[in-house]
Motif scaffolding. Structure first.
Motif: not given
Length: 108
Positions: A67-91
């Protein structure tokens, strides 16, 4: 003639350099279509803003399993953004509405 070929050359050079990426999302972008993330596994710089576009016919999310990043619900045809983790690594991430939709974001 110099001004004509200049812009034309630079515009046509981009598609020629990567013809298979014409339908692929831009770096730092993910598309959702046919109940799949495209690309499912991708790499961005730590702290990068990632755009997610829902090109599907139903709602989706792109949510880190921790749950460190989440767009929330994205409706069809819509867009959302989120910020990637600040520390290097895989999520690992998934769509919270369709748990079979999964991928890995790598901050590097």
């Amino acid at each position: 003639m110099t001004s004509g070929p200049g812009p034309t050359g630079s515009v046509s050079a981009t598609p020629a350099a990567s013809p298979s990426s014409a339908t692929a999302p831009a770096p730092g972008a993910v598309a959702i279509r046919d109940f799949a993330f495209e690309p499912a596994d991708f790499t961005v710089r730590p702290g990068a803003v990632v755009t997610v576009r829902n090109a599907d016919t139903v709602d989706h999310t792109l949510t880190a399993q921790d749950r460190s990043f989440d767009t929330g619900t994205i409706a069809p045809g819509a867009s959302a953004t989120f910020t990637a983790p600040a520390r290097p690594g895989a999520s690992s991430y998934l769509c919270t509405l369709h748990h079979f939709m999964r991928g890995i974001l790598t901050a590097s």
